[in-house]
Design a protein around this motif. Structure first.
Motif, short mmCIF file in Angstrom:
data_model
loop_
_atom_site.label_atom_id
_atom_site.label_comp_id
_atom_site.label_asym_id
_atom_site.label_seq_id
_atom_site.Cartn_x
_atom_site.Cartn_y
_atom_site.Cartn_z
N LEU A 173 0.83 -1.20 0.00
CA LEU A 173 0.00 0.00 0.00
C LEU A 173 0.87 1.25 0.00
N MET A 174 1.89 1.26 0.83
CA MET A 174 2.78 2.42 0.90
C MET A 174 3.50 2.62 -0.43
N ALA A 175 3.90 1.54 -1.07
CA ALA A 175 4.60 1.65 -2.36
C ALA A 175 3.71 2.28 -3.42
N LEU A 176 2.45 1.86 -3.45
CA LEU A 176 1.53 2.42 -4.45
C LEU A 176 1.28 3.91 -4.21
N GLU A 177 1.15 4.29 -2.94
CA GLU A 177 0.96 5.71 -2.61
C GLU A 177 2.18 6.54 -2.99
N LEU A 178 3.36 5.97 -2.77
CA LEU A 178 4.59 6.68 -3.12
C LEU A 178 4.70 6.87 -4.63
N ILE A 179 4.41 5.83 -5.36
CA ILE A 179 4.48 5.94 -6.83
C ILE A 179 3.49 6.99 -7.34
N LYS A 180 2.29 6.98 -6.77
CA LYS A 180 1.27 7.96 -7.17
C LYS A 180 1.76 9.39 -6.90
N GLY A 181 2.31 9.64 -5.69
CA GLY A 181 2.80 10.97 -5.36
C GLY A 181 3.99 11.37 -6.21
N SER A 182 4.83 10.42 -6.55
CA SER A 182 6.02 10.71 -7.35
C SER A 182 5.65 11.07 -8.78
N VAL A 183 4.67 10.40 -9.32
CA VAL A 183 4.21 10.75 -10.67
C VAL A 183 3.67 12.18 -10.69
N ASP A 184 2.93 12.54 -9.64
CA ASP A 184 2.43 13.92 -9.56
C ASP A 184 3.59 14.91 -9.47
N LYS A 185 4.65 14.51 -8.78
CA LYS A 185 5.83 15.37 -8.67
C LYS A 185 6.52 15.55 -10.02
N LEU A 214 7.74 -1.79 -3.60
CA LEU A 214 6.74 -2.70 -4.16
C LEU A 214 7.32 -4.10 -4.30
N TYR A 215 8.53 -4.18 -4.80
CA TYR A 215 9.19 -5.48 -4.96
C TYR A 215 9.38 -6.15 -3.60
N ALA A 216 9.83 -5.36 -2.61
CA ALA A 216 10.01 -5.92 -1.27
C ALA A 216 8.70 -6.44 -0.70
N GLY A 217 7.61 -5.71 -0.98
CA GLY A 217 6.30 -6.14 -0.50
C GLY A 217 5.87 -7.46 -1.10
N PHE A 218 6.07 -7.62 -2.40
CA PHE A 218 5.73 -8.88 -3.05
C PHE A 218 6.58 -10.03 -2.51
N GLN A 219 7.86 -9.76 -2.28
CA GLN A 219 8.74 -10.79 -1.73
C GLN A 219 8.27 -11.20 -0.33
#
Length: 388
Positions: A109-121, A208-213
Motif C-alpha cells: 500500500l505504501m509503495a503504491l501511494e509513493l508511486i502515485k505521489g512521485s508521478v504527480d511530482k 513494491l518489490y520488497a512487499g511482493f517478496q
C-alpha cells in the motif's frame, strides 16, 4: 547492540528450537525496530519538509509504516507463542505468518501511494532546498537501515523465521531507496537536474518489490509448500539408519508454524519380520525424530515381501515399464494377488506435478504395457504426487 540485548534479556538464547526463545527474539527485534524506525521517520520528515522533497517525505512515511509493521510483527510473535489449547491443538504458530502477510500488505500500500505521489511530482516539479544537515540525516538513515537489515537477516536465519527474513529484505530495500533519494538530492543541488519525482518512482518500485517478496515468503507456508530438501534428508537418514527399515515413502510434512512441525510417513519393513520387534523399531525412530528434529512423527509400517522371487521379479519388471515411460517415475507398496485367470499387480506410482499424463491416462498406459509382457497381468495402481 542486538547481541548485547539478547545476552541481557533472552535466557537460554542459543536454544532457538524453543518456541519461547523464538518469541523472545521476535519481541526484542520488533521493539528495537519500532524505536529505530520512529527515529528515522522524525529525521526524514524534518528533512523532507525543509527541502520540499516528495521522495524524502515519502521515504519518511515509509519508515513510519515500518514502525507500524514492527508493531504487528511484535504482536504476531507474542500471539504465536501462546500454548496449544482445545480450540488450537497444534498451537498458534501460524499467526507469525499471518502477521508477516499483514506487514507485506502495508508495504504494498505504501509503495503504491509513493508511486502515485512521485508521478504527480514529475508532472508538477518543485524546487528542492539543499542543506548539509539533510545529507547527513539521509546518510545516517542509510547506515541505520543497513544495520537493521543485517541483524534481522542474522536473527531470521538463527531462528528460521520467514517474518524476520522478510523484515530484513524490507530494511535492505529501504536502505537502497534512501540511497537513491540522497543521490537525487545531491544531483539537484550540484547540477540543477530535477530527478526527485523519478527517484520517488524508483523508490516506490523498490518497496513494491520488497512487499511482493514478503507476501510470497509469508503466504507460502500458509498455503502449504514442500519441505526443505535438507530437512527431508535428515528424516531419511534417521529412519533408514535402522536395518529393519527397507525404505520410506509418502512423507508429508505438516507445518503449523515455526517449531511446530508434524510429519507422517510410511516405512517399508519385511513381511516376515517379528511384529513386536518391528513396532519397537518404529517407536524408536519416532522418538529420535522428535528429539533430534523437534517434530512430532507418525510412522506407518508397510510390510513388503522381500524373499518371494516371483514378487521381486514382477516388481523389477513393473519398475522397468514405468521407467521407460519417464525416468522420474518410481513405485512403492508393490504386491501381487494371483488368481486362476489373471494376476493383479498392485502398487503406487509417484509422479512429479509437471507430469504430462493425467493419472487415469498413466494408469491405462502402464496397464497396457504390462499386458504386453503377459496378457494375464492386471495393474491396480494408485498415483501419488512427488512432494519434493
Amino acid at each position: 547492540m542486538i547481541t548485547l540485548l539478547t545476552r541481557l534479556f533472552i535466557k537460554d538464547r542459543n536454544n532457538t528450537a524453543s518456541p519461547g526463545v523464538r518469541q523472545a527474539y521476535g519481541v526484542l527485534c520488533g521493539t528495537v525496530g519500532i524505536g529505530l524506525n520512529l527515529l528515522l521517520f522524525a529525521g526524514k520528515f524534518f528533512a523532507g519538509m525543509f527541502s520540499g522533497s516528495i521522495a524524502i517525505t515519502a521515504d519518511a512515511f515509509n519508515n513510519l509504516s515500518d514502525a507500524g509493521s514492527s508493531i504487528i510483527t511484535l504482536i504476531g510473535f507474542k500471539m504465536a507463542g501462546h500454548k496449544p489449547d482445545p480450540g488450537h491443538p497444534f498451537g498458534h504458530g501460524r499467526i507469525e505468518y499471518v502477521s508477516g502477510f499483514l506487514v507485506s500488505l502495508l508495504i504494498l500500500l505504501m509503495a503504491l501511494e509513493l508511486i502515485k505521489g512521485s508521478v504527480d511530482k514529475i508532472l508538477h516539479p518543485e524546487e528542492l532546498i539543499f542543506s548539509p544537515v539533510i545529507a547527513v540525516i539521509l546518510a545516517l538513515s542509510i547506515l541505520v537501515k543497513c544495520y537493521m537489515a543485517l541483524y534481522n537477516a542474522r536473527i531470521g536465519r538463527q531462528i528460521d523465521s520467514a517474518a524476520m527474513k522478510a523484515t530484513a529484505t524490507d530494511s535492505l530495500s529501504d536502505m537502497l531507496a534512501t540511497a537513491v533519494v540522497l543521490a537525487a538530492t545531491l544531483t539537484a543541488h550540484y547540477t540543477g537536474l530535477s530527478i526527485d519525482g523519478y527517484c520517488g518512482v524508483l523508490v516506490g518500485l523498490f518497496i513494491l518489490y520488497a512487499g511482493f517478496q514478503a507476501a510470497r515468503d509469508t503466504l507460502n507456508p500458509l498455503l502449504g509448500q514442500p519441505p526443505e530438501p535438507a530437512f527431508v534428508k535428515q528424516i531419511e537418514e534417521i529412519v533408514l539408519s535402522y536395518d529393519a527399515v527397507l525404505g520410506i515413502h509418502d512423507l508429508i510434512v505438516h507445518n503449523y508454524g515455526p517449531g511446530r512441525v508434524l510429519i507422517s510417513l510410511h516405512a517399508e519393513v519385511s513381511a516376515d519380520g517379528n511384529l513386536l520387534e518391528l513396532h519397537d523399531t518404529i517407536d524408536l525412530a519416532e522418538h529420535r525424530l522428535r528429539s533430534e528434529l523437534g517434530c512430532s512423527a507418525v510412522i506407518h509400517m508397510d510390510p513388503v515381501c522381500i524373499h518371494d522371487q516371483q514378487t521381486q521379479h514382477l516388481k523389477a519388471m513393473a519398475q522397468q515399464v514405468i521407467s521407460d515411460i519417464d525416468g522420474r517415475l518410481t513405485l512403492h507398496d508393490f504386491r501381487i494377488v494371483a488368481g486362476p485367470t489373471h494376476t493383479n499387480l498392485i502398487f503406487d506410482v509417484v509422479t512429479p506435478y509437471d507430469f504430462d499424463y493425467s493419472d487415469a491416462g498413466l494408469c491405462e498406459l502402464i496397464d497396457r504395457r504390462l499386458k504386453e509382457q503377459d496378457s494375464g497381468y492386471c495393474a491396480v495402481i494408485d498415483v501419488d504426487k512427488q512432494m519434493i
